[in-house]
Scaffold this motif. Sequence first.
Motif, PDB file in Angstrom:
ATOM      1  N   ALA A  92    -140.682  28.628 -18.373  1.00  0.00           N
ATOM      2  CA  ALA A  92    -141.958  27.822 -18.733  1.00  0.00           C
ATOM      3  C   ALA A  92    -142.341  28.148 -20.262  1.00  0.00           C
ATOM      4  CB  ALA A  92    -142.935  28.701 -17.576  1.00  0.00           C
ATOM      5  N   ARG A  93    -142.091  29.314 -20.759  1.00  0.00           N
ATOM      6  CA  ARG A  93    -142.486  29.368 -22.045  1.00  0.00           C
ATOM      7  C   ARG A  93    -141.494  29.400 -23.109  1.00  0.00           C
ATOM      8  NH1 ARG A  93    -146.754  34.611 -21.653  1.00  0.00           N
ATOM      9  NH2 ARG A  93    -148.534  33.667 -20.173  1.00  0.00           N
ATOM     10  N   THR A  94    -140.218  29.733 -22.783  1.00  0.00           N
ATOM     11  CA  THR A  94    -139.276  29.887 -23.716  1.00  0.00           C
ATOM     12  C   THR A  94    -137.962  29.760 -23.113  1.00  0.00           C
ATOM     13  OG1 THR A  94    -140.397  31.499 -25.365  1.00  0.00           O
ATOM     14  CG2 THR A  94    -137.959  30.960 -25.705  1.00  0.00           C
ATOM     15  N   PRO A  95    -137.581  28.480 -22.883  1.00  0.00           N
ATOM     16  CA  PRO A  95    -136.140  28.077 -22.359  1.00  0.00           C
ATOM     17  C   PRO A  95    -135.148  28.623 -23.378  1.00  0.00           C
ATOM     18  CG  PRO A  95    -137.103  26.085 -22.984  1.00  0.00           C
ATOM     19  CD  PRO A  95    -138.114  27.105 -23.123  1.00  0.00           C
ATOM     20  N   GLU A  96    -133.902  29.148 -22.761  1.00  0.00           N
ATOM     21  CA  GLU A  96    -133.023  29.666 -23.570  1.00  0.00           C
ATOM     22  C   GLU A  96    -131.724  29.002 -23.412  1.00  0.00           C
ATOM     23  OE1 GLU A  96    -131.048  34.280 -24.300  1.00  0.00           O
ATOM     24  OE2 GLU A  96    -131.813  33.721 -22.417  1.00  0.00           O
ATOM     25  N   LEU A  97    -130.921  28.992 -24.590  1.00  0.00           N
ATOM     26  CA  LEU A  97    -129.547  28.427 -24.266  1.00  0.00           C
ATOM     27  C   LEU A  97    -128.686  29.396 -24.887  1.00  0.00           C
ATOM     28  CD1 LEU A  97    -127.509  26.124 -23.933  1.00  0.00           C
ATOM     29  CD2 LEU A  97    -127.809  25.352 -26.551  1.00  0.00           C
ATOM     30  N   LEU A  98    -127.514  29.778 -24.045  1.00  0.00           N
ATOM     31  CA  LEU A  98    -126.583  30.627 -24.242  1.00  0.00           C
ATOM     32  C   LEU A  98    -125.389  29.914 -24.738  1.00  0.00           C
ATOM     33  CD1 LEU A  98    -126.951  32.918 -21.004  1.00  0.00           C
ATOM     34  CD2 LEU A  98    -127.930  33.269 -23.235  1.00  0.00           C
ATOM     35  N   VAL A  99    -124.697  30.362 -25.896  1.00  0.00           N
ATOM     36  CA  VAL A  99    -123.508  29.736 -26.492  1.00  0.00           C
ATOM     37  C   VAL A  99    -122.690  30.890 -26.905  1.00  0.00           C
ATOM     38  CG1 VAL A  99    -124.574  27.541 -27.194  1.00  0.00           C
ATOM     39  CG2 VAL A  99    -124.535  29.614 -28.770  1.00  0.00           C
ATOM     40  N   THR A 141    -131.563  20.626 -26.338  1.00  0.00           N
ATOM     41  CA  THR A 141    -132.765  20.657 -27.224  1.00  0.00           C
ATOM     42  C   THR A 141    -133.880  19.478 -26.490  1.00  0.00           C
ATOM     43  OG1 THR A 141    -131.670  21.511 -28.973  1.00  0.00           O
ATOM     44  CG2 THR A 141    -133.709  20.255 -29.404  1.00  0.00           C
ATOM     45  N   PRO A 142    -133.365  18.285 -26.196  1.00  0.00           N
ATOM     46  CA  PRO A 142    -134.384  17.392 -25.794  1.00  0.00           C
ATOM     47  C   PRO A 142    -134.753  17.766 -24.231  1.00  0.00           C
ATOM     48  CG  PRO A 142    -132.268  16.236 -26.719  1.00  0.00           C
ATOM     49  CD  PRO A 142    -131.938  17.663 -26.464  1.00  0.00           C
ATOM     50  N   VAL A 143    -134.067  18.492 -23.423  1.00  0.00           N
ATOM     51  CA  VAL A 143    -134.614  18.974 -22.180  1.00  0.00           C
ATOM     52  C   VAL A 143    -135.863  19.888 -22.633  1.00  0.00           C
ATOM     53  CG1 VAL A 143    -133.952  20.461 -20.271  1.00  0.00           C
ATOM     54  CG2 VAL A 143    -132.300  18.896 -21.201  1.00  0.00           C
ATOM     55  N   ALA A 144    -135.503  20.898 -23.567  1.00  0.00           N
ATOM     56  CA  ALA A 144    -136.767  21.723 -23.699  1.00  0.00           C
ATOM     57  C   ALA A 144    -138.014  21.132 -24.415  1.00  0.00           C
ATOM     58  CB  ALA A 144    -136.396  22.848 -24.771  1.00  0.00           C
ATOM     59  N   GLU A 145    -137.828  20.178 -25.197  1.00  0.00           N
ATOM     60  CA  GLU A 145    -138.730  19.416 -25.710  1.00  0.00           C
ATOM     61  C   GLU A 145    -139.602  18.485 -24.713  1.00  0.00           C
ATOM     62  OE1 GLU A 145    -136.789  16.673 -28.603  1.00  0.00           O
ATOM     63  OE2 GLU A 145    -136.563  18.290 -30.378  1.00  0.00           O
ATOM     64  N   GLN A 146    -138.993  18.147 -23.658  1.00  0.00           N
ATOM     65  CA  GLN A 146    -139.790  17.584 -22.647  1.00  0.00           C
ATOM     66  C   GLN A 146    -140.903  18.395 -22.219  1.00  0.00           C
ATOM     67  OE1 GLN A 146    -136.917  15.974 -19.865  1.00  0.00           O
ATOM     68  NE2 GLN A 146    -136.598  14.057 -21.254  1.00  0.00           N
ATOM     69  N   GLN A 147    -140.531  19.791 -22.139  1.00  0.00           N
ATOM     70  CA  GLN A 147    -141.370  20.801 -21.531  1.00  0.00           C
ATOM     71  C   GLN A 147    -142.553  21.190 -22.842  1.00  0.00           C
ATOM     72  OE1 GLN A 147    -137.947  23.193 -19.820  1.00  0.00           O
ATOM     73  NE2 GLN A 147    -139.851  24.064 -19.251  1.00  0.00           N
ATOM     74  N   GLY A 148    -142.226  20.641 -23.806  1.00  0.00           N
ATOM     75  CA  GLY A 148    -143.261  20.774 -25.080  1.00  0.00           C
ATOM     76  C   GLY A 148    -143.043  22.451 -25.425  1.00  0.00           C
ATOM     77  N   PRO A 199    -140.274  25.578 -27.455  1.00  0.00           N
ATOM     78  CA  PRO A 199    -139.084  25.565 -28.362  1.00  0.00           C
ATOM     79  C   PRO A 199    -138.086  26.373 -27.448  1.00  0.00           C
ATOM     80  CG  PRO A 199    -140.786  27.554 -28.865  1.00  0.00           C
ATOM     81  CD  PRO A 199    -141.345  26.557 -27.690  1.00  0.00           C
ATOM     82  N   LEU A 200    -136.812  25.674 -28.012  1.00  0.00           N
ATOM     83  CA  LEU A 200    -135.780  26.248 -27.263  1.00  0.00           C
ATOM     84  C   LEU A 200    -134.968  27.451 -28.126  1.00  0.00           C
ATOM     85  CD1 LEU A 200    -133.453  25.891 -25.249  1.00  0.00           C
ATOM     86  CD2 LEU A 200    -132.189  24.440 -26.796  1.00  0.00           C
ATOM     87  N   LYS A 201    -134.770  28.669 -27.389  1.00  0.00           N
ATOM     88  CA  LYS A 201    -134.053  29.825 -27.971  1.00  0.00           C
ATOM     89  C   LYS A 201    -132.623  29.518 -27.809  1.00  0.00           C
ATOM     90  CE  LYS A 201    -133.948  34.933 -27.310  1.00  0.00           C
ATOM     91  NZ  LYS A 201    -134.378  35.901 -26.642  1.00  0.00           N
ATOM     92  N   VAL A 202    -131.978  29.901 -29.118  1.00  0.00           N
ATOM     93  CA  VAL A 202    -130.532  29.726 -28.777  1.00  0.00           C
ATOM     94  C   VAL A 202    -129.982  31.294 -28.908  1.00  0.00           C
ATOM     95  CG1 VAL A 202    -128.510  29.051 -29.786  1.00  0.00           C
ATOM     96  CG2 VAL A 202    -130.529  27.348 -29.852  1.00  0.00           C
TER      97      VAL A 202
END
Length: 368
Positions: free
Chosen positions: A93-100, A117-124, A126-129
């Motif tokens: 809800a606050r900081t979605p994370e992408l694992l690579v 990145t667009p998926v996180a932007e839809q929630q308004g 930032p995406l943490k990588v």
Amino acid sequence: MRSPALRHVLTHLITPLLMCLGMGLAYMGAFVTPEPHHLPVAVVGEGPRTKVLAQTVKDRAGDKLDVRTVATRSEAVDLLKSRDITGAYVPGARTPELLVASAGSDMGATAVEKVFTPVAEQQGVPLKVTDVARPVSDDPTGQGLFFLLIAVSIGSYASVAALGAAGAALPMRVRALLALGVSAAVGGIGALLAGPVFHLAHHDLAGVWGMAWTYSAGILLIGVGLHTFLKRWTTLTMMVLFVMLNFTSSGGLFRPELQNGFFGTLHAFWNGAGFVEGARSLLYFSGDGLGRDVWTLVGWLVAGLAVTAVAALSERATARALPARPDRADRTGHGDDGGRTGNAGDTDRDDTARAAAEEEELEESVGV
């Protein structure tokens, strides 16, 4: 065409023109338009919301992505380190994370970041990588192993040209032993570049040398064997096999999921992919998948041994089929006129053989 000299030159220009065409088709076909094709990714979580999100991502991407769900973040990390997936999205809800795992493919990591990145932007938010497997700081893009592949490959197929042109008079067993010795030296140069010179390998340098030796030996033995049958066309054949098709399918720049199906299919069994993926497994992924890559290299080495064995049998059969060399007295004849005629004929044949050998050496040196 009236001029034999002009016809001779034009015939020799066929090889570089074919190299130009082949290199253009291979490199531009493999690298110019990288796009995801069934790129494996995961969405982390349980329950209906996770499944809906995964299905939504899949519907938008179509055939570009293969989307699965995994229950926990640790499971996603394990899949990344075994290179079963290229990225994993952990909703939040606050900081979605992408694992690579950029050590497996920097371009793949970039591709999945563009997807989520667009998926996180839809929630308004930032995406943490998070990168769970980074390459060493001396090789920030992780592409150093690809350039190491190029160095070892060129040393190998250029040595084939030298052994073919200068060593054709040697017995096949001697040429095969020379190939094994040269490949050990080429592997040593590769290990030197990977370790002390450019610091791509911070550990397991002996393993890198072993894979480079096995990889180089396969190329050299195949080339030495093929030279018996192909002669001056050996260099062009070697470039097709171990440059045009090899570098493009190695996964050194783009993983097979970012290439078209042809190069992606070659990646599964070609020797360059075996070397690059094997080195990645050894250096960055605790040896996971290393056995499969080593067996790929061993398979090509066995193929090289088989080709040289067939070539040796062919040369032996050809030698037996040749008529016995007559004595010098018979060749020169009796008397002054016969002697002069015989010697002149021998000289002409020797000159022709020398010219053919020089021509073949020149033709083979084009690829070097």
